[in-house]
Scaffold this active site. Sequence first.
Site, PDB file in Angstrom:
ATOM      1  N   ARG A  13     115.349  -2.162 -11.836  1.00  0.00           N
ATOM      2  CA  ARG A  13     115.939  -2.405 -10.801  1.00  0.00           C
ATOM      3  C   ARG A  13     117.369  -2.960 -11.861  1.00  0.00           C
ATOM      4  O   ARG A  13     117.844  -2.707 -12.400  1.00  0.00           O
ATOM      5  CB  ARG A  13     116.264  -3.399  -9.882  1.00  0.00           C
ATOM      6  CG  ARG A  13     117.606  -3.280  -8.908  1.00  0.00           C
ATOM      7  CD  ARG A  13     118.439  -3.886  -9.317  1.00  0.00           C
ATOM      8  NE  ARG A  13     117.544  -5.359  -8.872  1.00  0.00           N
ATOM      9  CZ  ARG A  13     118.827  -6.465  -9.837  1.00  0.00           C
ATOM     10  NH1 ARG A  13     119.927  -6.185 -10.089  1.00  0.00           N
ATOM     11  NH2 ARG A  13     118.412  -7.668  -9.888  1.00  0.00           N
ATOM     12  N   ASP A  14     117.085  -4.480 -12.565  1.00  0.00           N
ATOM     13  CA  ASP A  14     117.526  -5.165 -13.582  1.00  0.00           C
ATOM     14  C   ASP A  14     117.373  -4.332 -14.647  1.00  0.00           C
ATOM     15  O   ASP A  14     118.139  -4.762 -15.573  1.00  0.00           O
ATOM     16  CB  ASP A  14     116.973  -6.340 -13.391  1.00  0.00           C
ATOM     17  CG  ASP A  14     117.769  -7.450 -14.403  1.00  0.00           C
ATOM     18  OD1 ASP A  14     118.405  -7.372 -14.695  1.00  0.00           O
ATOM     19  OD2 ASP A  14     117.292  -8.634 -13.881  1.00  0.00           O
ATOM     20  N   HIS A 207     114.273 -16.623 -11.613  1.00  0.00           N
ATOM     21  CA  HIS A 207     114.401 -14.714 -12.696  1.00  0.00           C
ATOM     22  C   HIS A 207     114.892 -15.360 -13.719  1.00  0.00           C
ATOM     23  O   HIS A 207     115.658 -16.168 -14.300  1.00  0.00           O
ATOM     24  CB  HIS A 207     115.107 -14.504 -11.725  1.00  0.00           C
ATOM     25  CG  HIS A 207     116.108 -13.244 -12.480  1.00  0.00           C
ATOM     26  ND1 HIS A 207     115.035 -11.650 -11.556  1.00  0.00           N
ATOM     27  CD2 HIS A 207     116.739 -13.298 -13.229  1.00  0.00           C
ATOM     28  CE1 HIS A 207     115.563 -10.997 -12.499  1.00  0.00           C
ATOM     29  NE2 HIS A 207     116.820 -11.715 -13.329  1.00  0.00           N
ATOM     30  N   HIS A 209     115.919 -15.315 -17.830  1.00  0.00           N
ATOM     31  CA  HIS A 209     116.088 -14.427 -19.257  1.00  0.00           C
ATOM     32  C   HIS A 209     116.196 -14.628 -19.840  1.00  0.00           C
ATOM     33  O   HIS A 209     115.458 -16.050 -20.930  1.00  0.00           O
ATOM     34  CB  HIS A 209     117.042 -13.804 -19.138  1.00  0.00           C
ATOM     35  CG  HIS A 209     117.968 -12.456 -17.796  1.00  0.00           C
ATOM     36  ND1 HIS A 209     118.696 -11.432 -18.590  1.00  0.00           N
ATOM     37  CD2 HIS A 209     117.577 -13.072 -16.465  1.00  0.00           C
ATOM     38  CE1 HIS A 209     118.871 -11.075 -16.878  1.00  0.00           C
ATOM     39  NE2 HIS A 209     117.914 -11.434 -16.283  1.00  0.00           N
ATOM     40  N   CYS A 240     122.597  -8.431 -16.984  1.00  0.00           N
ATOM     41  CA  CYS A 240     123.296  -8.507 -16.034  1.00  0.00           C
ATOM     42  C   CYS A 240     124.743  -7.808 -16.783  1.00  0.00           C
ATOM     43  O   CYS A 240     125.299  -8.656 -17.950  1.00  0.00           O
ATOM     44  CB  CYS A 240     123.969 -10.287 -15.501  1.00  0.00           C
ATOM     45  SG  CYS A 240     125.292  -9.934 -14.668  1.00  0.00           S
ATOM     46  N   ASN A 249     115.584  -9.753 -20.114  1.00  0.00           N
ATOM     47  CA  ASN A 249     114.754 -10.561 -18.862  1.00  0.00           C
ATOM     48  C   ASN A 249     113.239 -11.130 -19.385  1.00  0.00           C
ATOM     49  O   ASN A 249     113.213 -10.980 -20.668  1.00  0.00           O
ATOM     50  CB  ASN A 249     113.919  -9.213 -17.589  1.00  0.00           C
ATOM     51  CG  ASN A 249     115.240  -9.296 -16.639  1.00  0.00           C
ATOM     52  OD1 ASN A 249     115.779  -9.941 -15.771  1.00  0.00           O
ATOM     53  ND2 ASN A 249     115.739  -7.909 -16.968  1.00  0.00           N
TER      54      ASN A 249
END
Length: 309
Positions: A13-14, A207, A209, A240, A249
């Site tokens: 996903r990310d 979450h 990074h 993002c 990430n």
Amino acid sequence: MNRQISLTEVVTRDGFQIEPGFIETEYKIDIIKRLIKTGIKRIEVTSFVHPKYVPQMRDAEAVFQGIAEDKPSDVKFISLALNERGIERAVAARTDEINFAFSASEAHNMKNTQRTVAESLKNIKTLVKSAERENVSVNVGIATSFGCPFEGMYQPEKVLNVVQKVIDMGISSVILADTTGMAHPKQVRETCQQVLDQFPQLNLQLHLHNTRGMGAANLLAGIDAGVTQFDSSVAGIGGCPFAPNASGNICTEDIVHMLHLMGYETNINIDPLLLIARELEIKLGRALPGQVMKAGKSTDLHSADWQPA
């Protein structure tokens, strides 16, 4: 201190969402199935969003259909949804949990959702009720929880005020996101400690990074504060699409390697995870941020006869 750490894998996903070329559905399905075999129990599979905005996620239903067979009962599949249609699609795909997200930053939230923060909170309140009617668990992610590239660094008080508004909706699971990797360990520790002190029943996740190289240090600061659940991505990919320079990430295999050396338990087998990361680098055709997949584990020894090439 709790020695058990839980990682939610977000690579499909990310991790994939900002890749310029479409990654075929079959590959996404295969990597998720292989990740499950490493021992990972939580996977953020995809986003149920309009393909106009995130073309990489246009195969969300197909990916869920491909991973449904033989799904272990202790593995949770998670998806991101932004509106009622997204919830309908996620529920139909039989997601276990839905993530909703907004930003603590007015500027970032407007770029990301075309809404003010107040408007996003009102929307999420409606979405949460819809998900609850479908008996689907909900997590609310707060982007730019530690700082925004448009508004600057944040003090813990700002985050506490936003978390309070989310909790007032009846939410018990919150993800604080360092969306552009601006946070530093002292800030993460102090913020998480204050959040957990004020809301002791909250299921708090981070979450993080690694945009500025502090991802692993920030994770350890979160652990010191009492957080035990973190998002991470194989090979450290992702970012993002609605913020400048929001790369990377924290890297799943690097974090697993570090935690195991420090005596923490993740129940994840790092060797097949490293293989997945190395193959992903070949798949994407460029060097990826992960370090252990390049250097090997600290416990990998070499012959004393080794000579430089």
